[in-house]
Design a protein around this motif. Sequence first.
Motif, PDB file in Angstrom:
ATOM      1  N   ASN A   1       0.663   7.209  -6.405  1.00  9.83           N
ATOM      2  CA  ASN A   1      -0.397   8.217  -6.440  1.00  9.83           C
ATOM      3  C   ASN A   1       0.162   9.624  -6.282  1.00  9.83           C
ATOM      4  O   ASN A   1      -0.293  10.556  -6.947  1.00  9.83           O
TER       5      ASN A   1
ATOM      6  N   ALA B   1      -7.650  -1.019  -3.134  1.00  3.83           N
ATOM      7  CA  ALA B   1      -8.681  -1.485  -2.207  1.00  3.83           C
ATOM      8  C   ALA B   1      -9.116  -2.903  -2.542  1.00  3.83           C
ATOM      9  O   ALA B   1      -9.273  -3.748  -1.644  1.00  3.83           O
ATOM     10  N   SER B   2      -9.281  -3.195  -3.814  1.00  3.63           N
ATOM     11  CA  SER B   2      -9.671  -4.561  -4.196  1.00  3.63           C
ATOM     12  C   SER B   2      -8.538  -5.543  -3.929  1.00  3.63           C
ATOM     13  O   SER B   2      -8.782  -6.678  -3.490  1.00  3.63           O
ATOM     14  N   GLU B   3      -7.314  -5.120  -4.157  1.00  2.00           N
ATOM     15  CA  GLU B   3      -6.161  -5.975  -3.863  1.00  2.00           C
ATOM     16  C   GLU B   3      -6.068  -6.268  -2.378  1.00  2.00           C
ATOM     17  O   GLU B   3      -5.787  -7.404  -1.966  1.00  2.00           O
TER      18      GLU B   3
ATOM     19  N   ILE C   1      -6.314   3.814  -6.447  1.00  2.00           N
ATOM     20  CA  ILE C   1      -6.922   3.621  -5.126  1.00  2.00           C
ATOM     21  C   ILE C   1      -7.950   2.495  -5.170  1.00  2.00           C
ATOM     22  O   ILE C   1      -8.009   1.657  -4.263  1.00  2.00           O
ATOM     23  N   VAL C   2      -8.755   2.444  -6.231  1.00  3.08           N
ATOM     24  CA  VAL C   2      -9.749   1.375  -6.362  1.00  3.08           C
ATOM     25  C   VAL C   2      -9.068   0.020  -6.497  1.00  3.08           C
ATOM     26  O   VAL C   2      -9.470  -0.969  -5.861  1.00  3.08           O
ATOM     27  N   ILE C   3      -8.024  -0.048  -7.299  1.00  3.67           N
ATOM     28  CA  ILE C   3      -7.283  -1.310  -7.468  1.00  3.67           C
ATOM     29  C   ILE C   3      -6.623  -1.716  -6.156  1.00  3.67           C
ATOM     30  O   ILE C   3      -6.626  -2.896  -5.788  1.00  3.67           O
TER      31      ILE C   3
ATOM     32  N   VAL D   1      -7.294   7.849  -8.745  1.00  2.00           N
ATOM     33  CA  VAL D   1      -8.527   7.219  -8.255  1.00  2.00           C
ATOM     34  C   VAL D   1      -8.577   5.759  -8.683  1.00  2.00           C
ATOM     35  O   VAL D   1      -8.962   4.881  -7.899  1.00  2.00           O
ATOM     36  N   PHE D   2      -8.173   5.467  -9.923  1.00  2.00           N
ATOM     37  CA  PHE D   2      -8.129   4.075 -10.370  1.00  2.00           C
ATOM     38  C   PHE D   2      -7.140   3.255  -9.541  1.00  2.00           C
ATOM     39  O   PHE D   2      -7.415   2.101  -9.192  1.00  2.00           O
TER      40      PHE D   2
ATOM     41  N   GLU E   1       0.827  -1.207   0.000  1.00  2.00           N
ATOM     42  CA  GLU E   1       0.000   0.000   0.000  1.00  2.00           C
ATOM     43  C   GLU E   1       0.867   1.266   0.000  1.00  2.00           C
ATOM     44  O   GLU E   1       0.507   2.266  -0.629  1.00  2.00           O
TER      45      GLU E   1
END
Length: 101
Positions: A43, A71-73, A67-69, A64-65, A36
């Motif tokens: 970022n 979070a899913s990871e 951050i989304v990746i 933003v993309f 992270e």
Amino acid sequence: MIPLEHYLVVSAMLFSLGLLGVLTRKNAVNVLMSIELIFNSANINLVAFSRFVSSDLSGQIFAVFVIVIAASEAAVALAIVLSLYRIIKSVDLDEASVLRG
């Protein structure tokens, strides 16, 4: 106004700490936190270059993309760590080699 070099130095330090954590830690949760840190350094670079090089929002959109990746990871990796803990009662990555084969 803060110059671009300061953002790059902070990003490089975060990336270095994240890489150090990934390479030296044995605990799976610590390795995930280090990953992270690496994503956060990317970022910072995206947003800083978007602000200083071009005046559009492309860097913020890519951030933003990311951050989304991330979070899913984190969700998938945490599920794997919990499964590992249920099987071997430890989150030590050296003991995870038992699951091979």
